[in-house]
Write an enzyme that holds these catalytic residues in place. Structure first.
Site, short mmCIF file in Angstrom:
data_model
loop_
_atom_site.label_atom_id
_atom_site.label_comp_id
_atom_site.label_asym_id
_atom_site.label_seq_id
_atom_site.Cartn_x
_atom_site.Cartn_y
_atom_site.Cartn_z
CG HIS A 11 35.30 25.88 37.80
ND1 HIS A 11 36.45 26.26 38.41
CD2 HIS A 11 36.00 24.83 37.07
CE1 HIS A 11 37.58 25.62 38.05
NE2 HIS A 11 37.34 24.75 37.28
CE LYS A 33 37.69 50.32 36.40
NZ LYS A 33 38.87 51.11 36.29
CD GLU A 63 34.86 29.08 39.97
OE1 GLU A 63 34.05 28.35 40.63
OE2 GLU A 63 36.22 28.77 39.55
N GLY A 99 43.64 24.99 39.46
CA GLY A 99 44.99 25.22 39.01
C GLY A 99 45.26 24.44 38.07
CB SER A 134 44.14 59.58 35.10
OG SER A 134 43.05 58.74 35.25
N GLY A 135 41.52 61.44 36.04
CA GLY A 135 40.22 61.64 35.73
C GLY A 135 39.46 60.34 35.46
N GLY A 136 40.25 59.10 35.59
CA GLY A 136 39.52 57.86 35.32
C GLY A 136 38.92 57.40 36.63
CB VAL A 137 36.55 54.87 37.46
CG1 VAL A 137 35.83 54.55 38.72
CG2 VAL A 137 35.69 55.19 36.35
CG ASP A 138 40.74 52.30 38.87
OD1 ASP A 138 39.37 52.24 38.92
OD2 ASP A 138 41.63 51.81 38.22
CB CYS A 168 38.57 22.73 39.88
SG CYS A 168 39.25 21.84 38.03
CE1 TYR A 169 46.73 20.66 41.85
CE2 TYR A 169 46.43 22.44 43.39
CZ TYR A 169 47.19 21.38 42.97
OH TYR A 169 48.13 21.26 43.46
#
Ligand code: XMP
Length: 509
Positions: A168, A365, A170, A54, A222-226, A81-82
């Protein structure tokens, strides 16, 4: 059923990444703001808790603190970290300002007897980013890693299962970072690592059925992935109760509207395609200011969708493909809101719906793509690169007309075709053509031309928040340029965009 990890968000820049890594380790997790109540934490019943980094210091006025009772819940805690400084501070250790900020790759020595560093080498490079550091760990803690500038690079109280890392894990720059996180999840928290997408699909379908009962569900496709994955999921869950409305605003790429119709229109799904191209173009006439274009398209989309909703009548639920980054970005914890996008798939509750159902709101995603495959969606849809809601309108600088749309569609098609032929379509994360409003002099045959300049853009990115321009080989660019100038009337010059984000954005408008 599965162990769950709670990630308490203190506003650090890598927080989403922590959640992604945990999911990559096949452990379910959720990110919650640091300010959630002890009751909520207990209800969540975490197998372990991770405190993120943070921007604040523990001594700062308005410091972001968590309830101290968290340390008595019996759940293992990993502070990063923080988060590590906070743990040291709240448990009676000492935290001080570092003489100089430690930022970047740093050599660290580890005590590999720690369960966290099991299987790791005794010395490795990690990613540091801090101006405050732990000077003395709390009582009962042992120092298990140190660097030259950081005497407490890691600390642990193995009895209580409290661990703090100043660096970190990650971030990919940290060697063995993923291993360290997995050690925490498997060896300390006892997670089985059995979080699988197939199971998620099953649970989500059951959840949708329970929620929707016998009610009608409307989904903006919309035809998008989501939204495509959401459509497949809802269709499996509630079948004919679902209607997908695909508003074709006429600003799609070549053949795209038909492709979407081919996937969703032929089968069991109630599918409505509204060809509203003329309507959108009429509203965009004479408009060249990017924000106005976006606003007009967003509004018009809602109007068309609303009209369709009324035609269907008595719709109870609105289905949305909101995904986790959207949820986190819209202000969990103290992280800054980076940019709010106009997403014509993301509708406000403008019609009287009983409820909005968002089954993807806890997925990233790459998990959405996995789920799409699990549900049997075709690969071209699942792998589709992001396409902005306002479509080609924001890839045409200046006024949007049918003639200019046609030019862009053809040029963009050739670009995509050649990238695919070169086998680069799986490598470049997003690539497209932009029709500028600049015209310049050229020569074709023996004739003088005075035509448009087309820009090509290709980027690589992890998260679309930052991006690097893609190094497309010159010979491929040359081929693309030749083809476009020869095959698409009114383009006589091609440029390649070599700016990264920041300072540019990915789209031109
Ligand atoms: P920028 O241009 O902000 O784009 O760097 C980042 C990513 O977001 C996509 N984008 C949008 N997506 N509605 C969307 O659904 C929008 O209005 C929109 N504008 C940009 C862009 O294509 C890129 O992937």
């Amino acid at each position: 059923m599965h162990q769950k990890i709670l990630i308490l968000d203190f506003g650090g820049q890598y927080n989403q990444l922590i959640a992604r890594r945990v999911r990559e380790a096949h452990v379910y997790c959720e990110v919650k703001p640091y300010s959630i109540s002890l009751e909520e934490i207990k209800k969540f019943a975490p197998a372990g808790i991770i405190f993120t980094g943070g921007p604040k210091s523990v001594y700062e006025k308005g410091a972001t603190l968590c309830p101290p009772e968290i340390y008595s819940l019996g759940a293992p805690v990993l502070g990063i970290c923080y988060g590590a400084q906070l743990m040291a501070y709240q448990l009676g250790g000492n935290v001080i300002s570092a003489e100089r900020r430690e930022y970047g790759r740093t050599q660290v020595d580890f005590k590999t007897a720690s369960p966290l560093f099991d299987g790791c080498p005794e010395s490795a490079v990690v990613w540091m980013s801090h101006g405050v550091k732990i000077d003395k760990p709390p009582e009962g803690f042992e120092i298990v890693a140190k660097s030259e500038a950081c005497p407490v690079a890691a600390m642990e109280d193995r009895q209580k299962d409290f661990y703090g890392l100043q660096f970190h894990p990650e971030v990919r720059h940290t060697q063995n970072g993923f291993k360290i996180l997995k050690n925490f999840l498997y060896k300390v928290c006892g997670c089985a690592g059995d979080w699988q997408m197939a199971e998620y699909a099953k649970t989500a379908i059951e959840g949708i059925r329970r929620k929707a009962g016998g009610g009608k569900v409307l989904l903006a496709l919309s035809g998008g992935v989501d939204s495509s994955v959401a459509a497949a999921l809802f269709s499996k869950a509630v079948g004919k109760q679902l209607t997908c409305v695909f508003v074709d605003h006429g600003l799609m790429r070549k053949n795209e509207g038909d492709e979407i119709e081919a996937v969703f229109g032929g089968g069991d799904i109630n599918f409505i395609r509204v060809n509203a191209g003329e309507r959108f173009l009429a509203r965009l006439k004479g408009v060249s200011e990017p924000e106005r274009k976006r606003k007009i398209i967003g509004e018009e989309f809602i109007r068309v969708f609303e009209e369709e909703g009324k035609k269907i009548g008595s719709v109870d639920y609105l289905a949305q493909g909101t995904i986790y980054p959207d949820v986190i970005e819209s202000g969990a914890g103290d992280a800054a809101v980076i940019k709010s996008h106009h997403n014509v798939g993301g509708l406000p509750d403008f019609v009287d719906f009983k409820e909005i159902i968002e089954p993807l709101r806890f997925l990233f995603k790459d998990e959405i793509r996995q789920l799409g495959r699990e549900l049997g969606l075709p690969d071209f849809l699942v792998r589709r690169q992001p396409f902005p809601g306002p479509g080609l309108a924001i890839r045409i600088i200046g006024e949007v007309t049918e003639e200019r749309l046609e030019i862009l569609r053809e040029a963009d098609w050739i670009f995509r075709e050649e990238i695919a032929k070169a086998g680069l379509d799986g490598e470049i994360h997003q690539y497209f053509a932009v029709l500028t409003n600049m015209r310049s002099v050229g020569v074709m045959g023996d004739e003088r031309t005075y035509d448009y300049t087309l820009a090509l853009r290709g980027v690589n990115t992890d998260d679309f928040m930052t991006a690097d321009w893609a190094r497309i080989p010159f010979d491929i660019l040359e081929k693309i340029s030749n083809r476009i100038v020869n095959e698409v009337p009114h383009i006589n010059r091609i440029v390649y965009d070599i700016t990264s984000k920041p300072p540019s954005t990915i789209e031109w408008e």
